[in-house]
Design an enzyme around this catalytic site. Structure first.
Site, PDB file in Angstrom:
ATOM      1  N   MET A 155     -47.085  34.676 -18.888  1.00  0.00           N
ATOM      2  CA  MET A 155     -48.376  35.690 -18.769  1.00  0.00           C
ATOM      3  C   MET A 155     -49.846  34.653 -18.875  1.00  0.00           C
ATOM      4  SD  MET A 155     -48.589  38.291 -21.865  1.00  0.00           S
ATOM      5  CE  MET A 155     -48.710  37.762 -23.760  1.00  0.00           C
ATOM      6  N   LEU A 209     -50.371  28.610 -18.490  1.00  0.00           N
ATOM      7  CA  LEU A 209     -48.880  27.402 -17.948  1.00  0.00           C
ATOM      8  C   LEU A 209     -49.164  26.126 -18.933  1.00  0.00           C
ATOM      9  CD1 LEU A 209     -47.376  28.550 -14.539  1.00  0.00           C
ATOM     10  CD2 LEU A 209     -47.650  29.591 -16.904  1.00  0.00           C
ATOM     11  N   GLN A 259     -45.928  22.657 -21.035  1.00  0.00           N
ATOM     12  CA  GLN A 259     -44.730  22.251 -19.982  1.00  0.00           C
ATOM     13  C   GLN A 259     -43.636  22.992 -20.653  1.00  0.00           C
ATOM     14  OE1 GLN A 259     -44.207  19.833 -18.306  1.00  0.00           O
ATOM     15  NE2 GLN A 259     -45.824  19.873 -17.608  1.00  0.00           N
ATOM     16  N   HIS A 288     -43.659  26.379 -20.056  1.00  0.00           N
ATOM     17  CA  HIS A 288     -43.103  26.887 -18.370  1.00  0.00           C
ATOM     18  C   HIS A 288     -42.679  26.472 -17.463  1.00  0.00           C
ATOM     19  CE1 HIS A 288     -46.763  29.315 -20.789  1.00  0.00           C
ATOM     20  NE2 HIS A 288     -45.869  30.231 -19.998  1.00  0.00           N
ATOM     21  N   GLN A 342     -47.788  45.196 -24.202  1.00  0.00           N
ATOM     22  CA  GLN A 342     -47.988  43.983 -25.197  1.00  0.00           C
ATOM     23  C   GLN A 342     -48.503  44.219 -26.059  1.00  0.00           C
ATOM     24  OE1 GLN A 342     -45.978  41.444 -22.616  1.00  0.00           O
ATOM     25  NE2 GLN A 342     -46.183  40.720 -24.079  1.00  0.00           N
ATOM     26  N   GLY A 364     -37.698  31.896 -22.798  1.00  0.00           N
ATOM     27  CA  GLY A 364     -37.718  30.565 -23.390  1.00  0.00           C
ATOM     28  C   GLY A 364     -37.640  31.231 -24.462  1.00  0.00           C
ATOM     29  N   GLN A 368     -37.487  38.291 -28.123  1.00  0.00           N
ATOM     30  CA  GLN A 368     -37.825  38.617 -26.883  1.00  0.00           C
ATOM     31  C   GLN A 368     -36.633  38.497 -26.077  1.00  0.00           C
ATOM     32  OE1 GLN A 368     -41.645  38.578 -24.478  1.00  0.00           O
ATOM     33  NE2 GLN A 368     -40.295  36.368 -23.796  1.00  0.00           N
ATOM     34  N   ARG A 393     -51.488  30.000 -27.254  1.00  0.00           N
ATOM     35  CA  ARG A 393     -52.352  30.228 -28.327  1.00  0.00           C
ATOM     36  C   ARG A 393     -52.598  28.974 -28.876  1.00  0.00           C
ATOM     37  NH1 ARG A 393     -49.140  35.322 -28.245  1.00  0.00           N
ATOM     38  NH2 ARG A 393     -50.160  37.393 -28.051  1.00  0.00           N
TER      39      ARG A 393
END
Lengths: 293, 293
Positions: B32, B35, B37, B39, B63, B149, B155, B189
């Site tokens: 999303m 980015l 580290q 990612h 979502q 991740g 997920q 976040r």
């Protein structure tokens, strides 16, 4: 590194990076077997449009309701293989239930709105089973084209919606209904019919044909008149038990209100029927293209 | 004509018929954006395993719940492009909401059971949004590998279940959680946190680390003891508001009953947390492999 914003461009870029020089196209014809000339016409259409034709034969348990005919659905693998070969299939995929569902699926694909009326109303969960298995087949075969008969017009609409919403890289090709000489739409379930039921079932195609003619020559005009005429004509058979008679937009499948004229619209209109003869439920339909397309 | 019964054999046959001489593999890193580290480590893992690395950057509206942070989710395209490039991406896909949802989607993919606990319980509809957009990305990119991740362990479990059930021809590769030096799990976040919240949030990784140690050195043994220790340790922060503290099997995500021992099992056990600091909800987890794998 390149960055792109459109889906088409991304797919082209990936293809180019993968640089497959000569890409052959794959056409998929998903069936539940017990192949008839309707299926053969799909296979021939696939052969015409794609390099490799894959036919799947799988009676999908999760699209049958608990009181429906999963157990008794007609099966004849040997005859099917011969029919697929004759029509031009390159590969036939005959998975077992265990191959397709090694464990009960926890994942379901549900399409809203287009599934609420017609067969979706009479067969709760049916289309979730269809979209789930079709997406599995799409992922397994990764076809460029997939061929579906218009006899299940709602199925075509539902699958087109799923393909659109989920960006499946598959072109859905709807193919015309194939009929017996006397008008009965071909269906694997026709074998269930007694000779008497078989003869009475002609009322389906006849009522659609005559209602279409009545619309085209201006005798009737509105959705209500069409529904009434269809019901009256079907009722000429004393053993016909109507499940639904529907006049709806296609492919949205929104019911036309009583007063709506059928022939003065942008979109095609679907007249669709589901009727029981004895224990056998048959469907048939007719698509009207108001602007003559 | 050939006929086959297994999915693997069918895919091989189709590939052979298509006869693409040299097939390059594609790795997808769905993100999303914003980015970090974490990612970057996914992109590097993708680079190692596949010929072509595609990174998608898309803040997926479906979502997010109505009261969640879709509008305020941090975005920085320019920085993201530089970070993706540096980590080794070949293609970055930055679709608009309109590109991904030209019309509101009527199709939803729902995974049962694995979505009921943990974040699925706190964020109704969240995982349907995730599985739907991930399946769209899979269909658009058609990757061989997809990298996720382990910070979002649920997920990973949900997507693996979907891939299994729907026969996506994609190998899901879970990658380890990346942390700041002081232990805070990387998350886009984290930028929401005030300095005070940022410092208090260390209680998450610390409680997981200390509980893991207590389990490994035999101080505590059962799921109930682990949950209690986690809750106690998190409560050392006065501003921490626990959403959930869960000890569950992985990847099934079935809650371990109070008396169940953690280390005498076949399957790995997930200790997972969601805790709010101010308005920011953070998640973290630790996977225990009882048999030392």
């Amino acid at each position: 590194m390149k960055s792109v914003r459109s889906i088409t461009e991304l797919r082209e870029q990936i293809q180019e990076l993968k640089s497959s020089s000569h890409k052959k196209t794959v056409g998929l014809v998903p069936t539940m077997g017990y192949l008839h000339q309707g299926h053969a016409s799909l296979i021939r259409a696939a052969k015409e449009k794609s390099d490799i034709v894959v036919v799947s034969i799988f009676v999908n348990p999760i699209q049958f309701g608990p009181k429906e005919d999963f157990e008794t659905y007609p099966r004849d693998e040997k005859r099917d293989l011969a029919a697929a070969e004759e029509a031009g299939a390159d590969l036939v995929f005959l998975p077992s239930v265990d191959t397709m569902y090694p464990k009960p699926t926890k994942t379901k694909i549900a399409v809203a709105e287009v599934t609420t009326g017609l067969c979706g109303a009479s067969r709760p969960g049916h289309f979730d089973g269809v979209t789930t298995v079709v997406s599995k087949l799409f992922n397994i075969v990764q076809p460029d084209y997939a061929f579906f008969g218009m006899k299940d017009a709602q199925q075509v609409a539902v699958i087109q919606q799923m393909v659109f919403d989920l960006n499946f890289n598959v072109k859905v090709v709807p193919c015309p209904i194939i009929r017996e000489e006397d008008g009965l739409a071909l269906s694997s379930r026709n074998v269930y019919l007694s000779p008497e039921e078989r003869s009475q079932a002609l009322v389906l195609s006849r009522s659609l044909r005559e209602t279409k003619a009545a619309i085209e020559n201006g005798e009737i005009r509105t959705a209500r008149e069409a529904r009434e005429l269809l019901v009256n004509k079907i009722s000429e058979s004393e053993i016909a038990v109507i499940d639904y008679v529907e006049v709806a937009s296609f492919p949205e499948l929104l019911t036309l209100e009583d007063g709506q004229p059928i022939m003065e619209r942008e979109e095609p209109v679907l007249m669709a029927l589901a009727v029981k003869f004895g224990r056998t439920r048959l469907i048939d339909n007719c698509l009207l293209s108001p602007k003559g397309e």
